[in-house]
Write a protein that holds these residues in place. Sequence first.
Motif, PDB file in Angstrom:
ATOM      1  N   MET A   1      90.479  64.088  42.095  1.00  0.00           N
ATOM      2  CA  MET A   1      90.534  62.663  41.813  1.00  0.00           C
ATOM      3  C   MET A   1      89.437  62.313  40.800  1.00  0.00           C
ATOM      4  N   ARG A   2      89.827  61.513  39.807  1.00  0.00           N
ATOM      5  CA  ARG A   2      88.854  61.068  38.810  1.00  0.00           C
ATOM      6  C   ARG A   2      87.919  60.024  39.421  1.00  0.00           C
ATOM      7  N   SER A   3      86.713  60.015  38.949  1.00  0.00           N
ATOM      8  CA  SER A   3      85.731  59.055  39.428  1.00  0.00           C
ATOM      9  C   SER A   3      86.216  57.631  39.154  1.00  0.00           C
ATOM     10  N   GLY A   4      86.133  56.757  40.166  1.00  0.00           N
ATOM     11  CA  GLY A   4      86.513  55.358  39.996  1.00  0.00           C
ATOM     12  C   GLY A   4      87.989  55.072  40.214  1.00  0.00           C
ATOM     13  N   TRP A   5      88.818  56.074  40.382  1.00  0.00           N
ATOM     14  CA  TRP A   5      90.246  55.865  40.582  1.00  0.00           C
ATOM     15  C   TRP A   5      90.557  55.848  42.072  1.00  0.00           C
TER      16      TRP A   5
ATOM     17  N   PRO B  45      93.283  56.178  45.245  1.00  0.00           N
ATOM     18  CA  PRO B  45      94.597  56.767  45.521  1.00  0.00           C
ATOM     19  C   PRO B  45      95.675  55.699  45.327  1.00  0.00           C
ATOM     20  N   HIS B  46      96.838  56.092  44.907  1.00  0.00           N
ATOM     21  CA  HIS B  46      97.919  55.167  44.534  1.00  0.00           C
ATOM     22  C   HIS B  46      98.185  54.115  45.608  1.00  0.00           C
ATOM     23  N   GLU B  47      98.292  54.513  46.860  1.00  0.00           N
ATOM     24  CA  GLU B  47      98.594  53.571  47.941  1.00  0.00           C
ATOM     25  C   GLU B  47      97.502  52.511  48.083  1.00  0.00           C
ATOM     26  N   GLU B  48      96.253  52.905  47.941  1.00  0.00           N
ATOM     27  CA  GLU B  48      95.145  51.945  48.025  1.00  0.00           C
ATOM     28  C   GLU B  48      95.147  51.011  46.820  1.00  0.00           C
TER      29      GLU B  48
ATOM     30  N   THR C 264      95.723  46.398  46.079  1.00  0.00           N
ATOM     31  CA  THR C 264      94.870  45.502  45.299  1.00  0.00           C
ATOM     32  C   THR C 264      95.667  44.647  44.317  1.00  0.00           C
ATOM     33  N   GLN C 265      96.960  44.917  44.174  1.00  0.00           N
ATOM     34  CA  GLN C 265      97.785  44.228  43.187  1.00  0.00           C
ATOM     35  C   GLN C 265      98.427  42.975  43.768  1.00  0.00           C
ATOM     36  N   ASP C 266      98.748  42.010  42.883  1.00  0.00           N
ATOM     37  CA  ASP C 266      99.455  40.806  43.294  1.00  0.00           C
ATOM     38  C   ASP C 266     100.831  41.169  43.842  1.00  0.00           C
TER      39      ASP C 266
END
Length: 174
Positions: free
Chosen positions: A1-5, A7-10, A14-16
Amino acid sequence: MRSGWLPHEEWLKTQDTRIASAALLIENPAGELLTVKAYYKTHWSLPGGMVDAGETPLQAALREAQEEVGLVVTEEEVSFFAVASRSSDKGLAHQYIFRAVLDDERLGQIVLQQSEIDAYQFLSRDAVLASNEGFAWSIPHWAHHRPGGYVETRIVDGDDERQEAVTQFVGFGS
């Protein structure tokens, strides 16, 4: 995993979340627009409603036209007109607008959904522009001969009526 990214589900959390609705601009051969008045709205609008789970906006627009005014319109008879990003104090929504021109014989078969629609009328562009009636944003947009495209609106609920103003418009080919 890249720093600051995340996981897709998380990240998705955070999205509207946006609900969607769809409507159908139905014109007669004289270029008049079919408008409907739902008993629970203070303004005239187009046949349309919410996109149900598992349904596309086009499917919703066709279903709503059949439910609200009794017209069976096929996918082949419609074209895409516009998508609106609508914001209000209650949240964000997308509205998809499609367009169809139907002959007078079919339009003579309108049957209103008694549980939701009080009245309908066909209006010319000039009649819309001269009217003091309240309309959904798409109706004056159509009346001004504006092309289809992308629209942003802001909905404000006042003391005795709802108002929706176009705040941004990008037409096709702009």
